[in-house]
Design an enzyme around this catalytic site. Structure first.
Site, PDB file in Angstrom:
ATOM      1  CB  SER A 207      -0.964  -0.050   1.193  1.00 44.58           C
ATOM      2  OG  SER A 207      -2.042   0.825   1.008  1.00 44.58           O
TER       3      SER A 207
ATOM      4  CD  GLU B 262      -2.277  -2.945  -3.926  1.00 45.69           C
ATOM      5  OE1 GLU B 262      -3.504  -2.982  -3.683  1.00 45.69           O
ATOM      6  OE2 GLU B 262      -1.508  -2.153  -3.371  1.00 45.69           O
TER       7      GLU B 262
ATOM      8  CG  HIS C 113      -5.568  -2.742  -0.129  1.00 44.90           C
ATOM      9  ND1 HIS C 113      -4.729  -2.400  -1.175  1.00 44.90           N
ATOM     10  CD2 HIS C 113      -5.311  -1.843   0.858  1.00 44.90           C
ATOM     11  CE1 HIS C 113      -4.020  -1.325  -0.822  1.00 44.90           C
ATOM     12  NE2 HIS C 113      -4.354  -0.975   0.395  1.00 44.90           N
TER      13      HIS C 113
END
Length: 323
Positions: free
Chosen positions: A103, A210, A280
């Site tokens: 992230s 992602e 995630h």
């Protein structure tokens, strides 16, 4: 015992409980766990002000534990990129530290590999989200845990997945072989680095992406930004992880992530594969960001492999086994 330090470089930890739970579980898994002194610091939405988080990052680098595991992502590393002493981080990696997270950690990982050609960090779990989840909420995912343990021991040398983006019965990537530097991570964070000194100018690489909570049109816009900037076309392959289940808009008319990916595929010759178990989501693999990897596809089965310890891709400390 393998030393592991928990630190919070980005967003604030709302509660201490998941951190305590993660520390306890990681200890039970055999790690000698240290929690950084400022892991629970608070300043607005951040884990302490910029100076506090920068000091924590340097403190972890100087201690050079076997594993430096971020507690959570969020936002905050972008604020630090111009001030980080990248040499101190490189020194820790050369001495065996595996920096792990994803992230917001995408900013740190790619800023690092932009400066250090032969070194890698790890895209992988976050302490609170993956090891601090309450049992009532499902606890620790076994695949995530086992992959992490294998990666941190230096034993992990490949991850496999089933390509999920092609129409049923078709295997457009069958026989694909590619070799290049693995890089990428969160799409939004990665795009924010474009045009800055923190952007890795990787050619012929294997780019993985992602994201979460981004509408498919926003995902498409970012993918096309990378394509129009010449980034996608310069890669050997692109691997797409999970993009969540964003809220639908009444204007979509059936448009979704698959259409966003199709829009990219129609504009590039670079193979764009879907289905990488990363993002995630509960089940996630560990990936050596910055290491040279090899991609093999047979039918719909894809394997990404690397030297068993991609801490250094080359150099004086080279003690790899080639498989």
């Amino acid at each position: 015992m393998t030393s592991l330090t928990l630190f919070t470089p980005s967003g604030v930890l709302a509660k201490a409980q998941p951190l305590r739970r993660a520390a306890k579980r990681l200890t039970q898994l055999g790690f000698d766990v240290t929690t950084d002194a400022d892991a629970l610091a608070k300043h607005q939405r951040f884990a302490g002000d910029d100076a506090t988080r920068l000091a924590a990052l340097h403190r972890v680098a100087d201690a050079a534990p076997s594993v430096a595991l971020a507690t959570r992502g969020g936002y905050g590393l972008t604020r630090l990129l111009d001030q980080i002493d990248w040499g101190r981080l490189a020194h820790s990696v050369e001495h065996g530290t595996r920096w792990v997270g994803y992230s917001d950690l995408t900013a740190l990982q790619n800023g690092f590999i932009a400066r250090h050609k032969g070194l890698a960090m790890w895209s992988g779990p976050l302490a609170c989200e993956d090891f601090g989840r309450a049992d009532d909420d499902g606890g620790v995912d076994e695949v995530t845990r086992d992959c992490f343990l294998e990666a941190m021991s230096g034993a992990l040398e490949a991850v496999g997945f089933r390509e999920s983006g092609a129409p049923r019965g078709e295997t457009p990537f069958d026989g694909l072989e590619a070799r290049g530097r693995l890089w990428g991570g969160n799409l939004t964070v990665l795009c924010s680095l474009l045009g800055t000194p923190h952007w890795p100018k990787v050619k012929g690489g294997i780019l993985f992406l992602e994201d979460v909570n981004e509408h498919p049109y926003r995902v498409e816009r970012m993918l096309l930004q990378l394509q129009q900037a010449g980034v996608i076309d310069a890669q050997a392959a692109v691997l797409l992880g999970d993009f969540g289940k964003p809220a639908k808009s009444p204007l979509d008319g059936g448009y979704g992530i698959k259409d966003a990916v199709a829009a990219l595929r129609s504009r590039t010759r670079t193979p764009v594969l879907a289905g990488l178990p990363f993002g995630h989501v509960r089940t996630k693999v560990c990936l050596p960001v910055g290491a040279t990897v090899e991609l093999y596809v047979q039918g719909r089965e894809a394997i990404v492999g690397w030297q068993s310890d991609p801490r250094l891709a080359h150099g004086a400390h080279d003690h790899h086994h080639h498989h």
